[in-house]
Design an enzyme around this catalytic site. Structure first.
Site, PDB file in Angstrom:
ATOM      1  N   SER A 184      65.137  -7.086  87.391  1.00  0.00           N
ATOM      2  CA  SER A 184      64.552  -8.604  87.205  1.00  0.00           C
ATOM      3  C   SER A 184      63.674  -8.795  88.279  1.00  0.00           C
ATOM      4  CB  SER A 184      65.766  -9.722  86.970  1.00  0.00           C
ATOM      5  OG  SER A 184      66.329  -9.286  85.969  1.00  0.00           O
TER       6      SER A 184
HETATM    7  N1  SAH Z   1      71.262  -6.928  87.155  1.00  0.00           N
HETATM    8  C1  SAH Z   1      70.258  -5.746  86.982  1.00  0.00           C
HETATM    9  C2  SAH Z   1      69.434  -5.856  85.959  1.00  0.00           C
HETATM   10  C3  SAH Z   1      69.768  -4.857  84.966  1.00  0.00           C
HETATM   11  S1  SAH Z   1      69.100  -4.703  83.269  1.00  0.00           S
HETATM   12  C4  SAH Z   1      69.764  -5.258  88.337  1.00  0.00           C
HETATM   13  O1  SAH Z   1      69.562  -6.331  89.226  1.00  0.00           O
HETATM   14  O2  SAH Z   1      68.723  -4.454  88.356  1.00  0.00           O
HETATM   15  C5  SAH Z   1      70.342  -4.839  82.176  1.00  0.00           C
HETATM   16  C6  SAH Z   1      71.427  -3.930  82.417  1.00  0.00           C
HETATM   17  O3  SAH Z   1      72.658  -4.237  81.371  1.00  0.00           O
HETATM   18  C7  SAH Z   1      70.889  -2.654  81.918  1.00  0.00           C
HETATM   19  O4  SAH Z   1      71.350  -1.658  82.967  1.00  0.00           O
HETATM   20  C8  SAH Z   1      71.646  -2.162  80.497  1.00  0.00           C
HETATM   21  O5  SAH Z   1      72.103  -0.893  80.624  1.00  0.00           O
HETATM   22  C9  SAH Z   1      73.054  -3.133  80.934  1.00  0.00           C
HETATM   23  N2  SAH Z   1      73.909  -3.202  79.724  1.00  0.00           N
HETATM   24  C10 SAH Z   1      73.280  -3.442  78.438  1.00  0.00           C
HETATM   25  N3  SAH Z   1      74.435  -3.875  77.635  1.00  0.00           N
HETATM   26  C11 SAH Z   1      75.721  -3.808  78.247  1.00  0.00           C
HETATM   27  C12 SAH Z   1      76.999  -3.970  78.061  1.00  0.00           C
HETATM   28  N4  SAH Z   1      77.320  -4.247  76.889  1.00  0.00           N
HETATM   29  N5  SAH Z   1      77.918  -3.749  79.009  1.00  0.00           N
HETATM   30  C13 SAH Z   1      77.367  -3.425  80.229  1.00  0.00           C
HETATM   31  N6  SAH Z   1      76.069  -3.224  80.576  1.00  0.00           N
HETATM   32  C14 SAH Z   1      75.211  -3.410  79.743  1.00  0.00           C
END
Ligand code: SAH
Length: 213
Positions: free
Chosen positions: A61
């Site tokens: 993000s």
């Molecule tokens: N917080 C992160 C941003 C992540 S983007 C950062 O600081 O970089 C969103 C993430 O959510 C992705 O890596 C994706 O794989 C994960 N995601 C999507 N669905 C999910 C689920 N059901 N359980 C756990 N993670 C999930």
């Protein structure tokens, strides 16, 4: 290793100008090297206020959104915080500076392994990780004082609300693609009171675990 001190200071100034006021949040953003959470080729852009691609088709993000979400959580050093969507691990690293313990769940193992390596390298010892499906939450470690969801959900995941303490706060991007907004959910007497904060774009929350993007 490139030293991004100047770029980092400029980013903090821009965040201040965009009315991020919480000095603890700003100081956490100043301490955590966002460049290390990015693929090598993108590191020079680490302190621009932009979301950037990481592995497996996911994104880190933009710093402003990380700051806004973290501020909206109203975290204290006493809190145990659950994060859904570890991704690069950047948001979890910010939370680790501001809370007692961070529990973070990621469904894509390669991303989780990379994030775990960074947590070790940066000696962020109060982060506990889980390879799993965030829809399930983390019942064994519940209840949490705060919950942050960093992928878009179509609606408020009730299992997560169940794992939030009363008077706790949950922050999540909720809505259908293109029309999602950041919500702050405050739990009062077992019920979630929802407040819309701002429009946002996030990768979707996907059920199950796997290696797909
Ligand atoms: N917080 C992160 C941003 C992540 S983007 C950062 O600081 O970089 C969103 C993430 O959510 C992705 O890596 C994706 O794989 C994960 N995601 C999507 N669905 C999910 C689920 N059901 N359980 C756990 N993670 C999930």
């Amino acid at each position: 290793m490139t030293d991004y001190t100047v770029e980092k200071a400029q980013l903090i100034m821009r965040l201040r100008a965009q009315s991020i006021r919480n000095s603890e949040v700003l100081s956490a953003l100043e301490k955590i090297p966002r460049d290390l959470f990015l693929p090598q080729a993108l590191r020079k852009h680490a302190y621009e206020d932009a979301s950037l691609p990481i592995a497996n088709g996911q994104t880190i993000s933009q710093p402003y959104i990380v700051a806004r979400m973290t501020e909206a959580l109203e975290i204290s050093q006493k809190h145990r915080v659950l994060e859904i969507g570890t991704g690069s691990g950047y948001q979890a690293a910010i939370l680790s500076h501001l809370s007692r313990r961070v529990y973070t769940i990621e469904r894509l193992r390669p991303l989780l392994v990379q994030a775990e390596n960074l947590f070790r390298k940066l000696q962020l010892t109060n982060i506990t990780t889980l390879h799993g499906d965030g829809y399930r939450g983390w019942p064994e470690a519940a209840p949490f004082d705060r919950i942050i969801v960093t992928c878009r959900c179509d609606e408020l995941p009730m299992k997560l609300l169940d794992q939030l303490k009363d008077d706790g706060i949950l922050i999540a991007p909720i809505g259908v693609t293109g029309q999602e907004a950041l919500f702050r959910v405050s739990k009062k007497a077992g019920k979630g009171e929802m407040e819309q904060l701002m429009p946002v774009r996030f990768v979707p929350m996907v059920s199950g675990t796997g290696h797909d993007a």
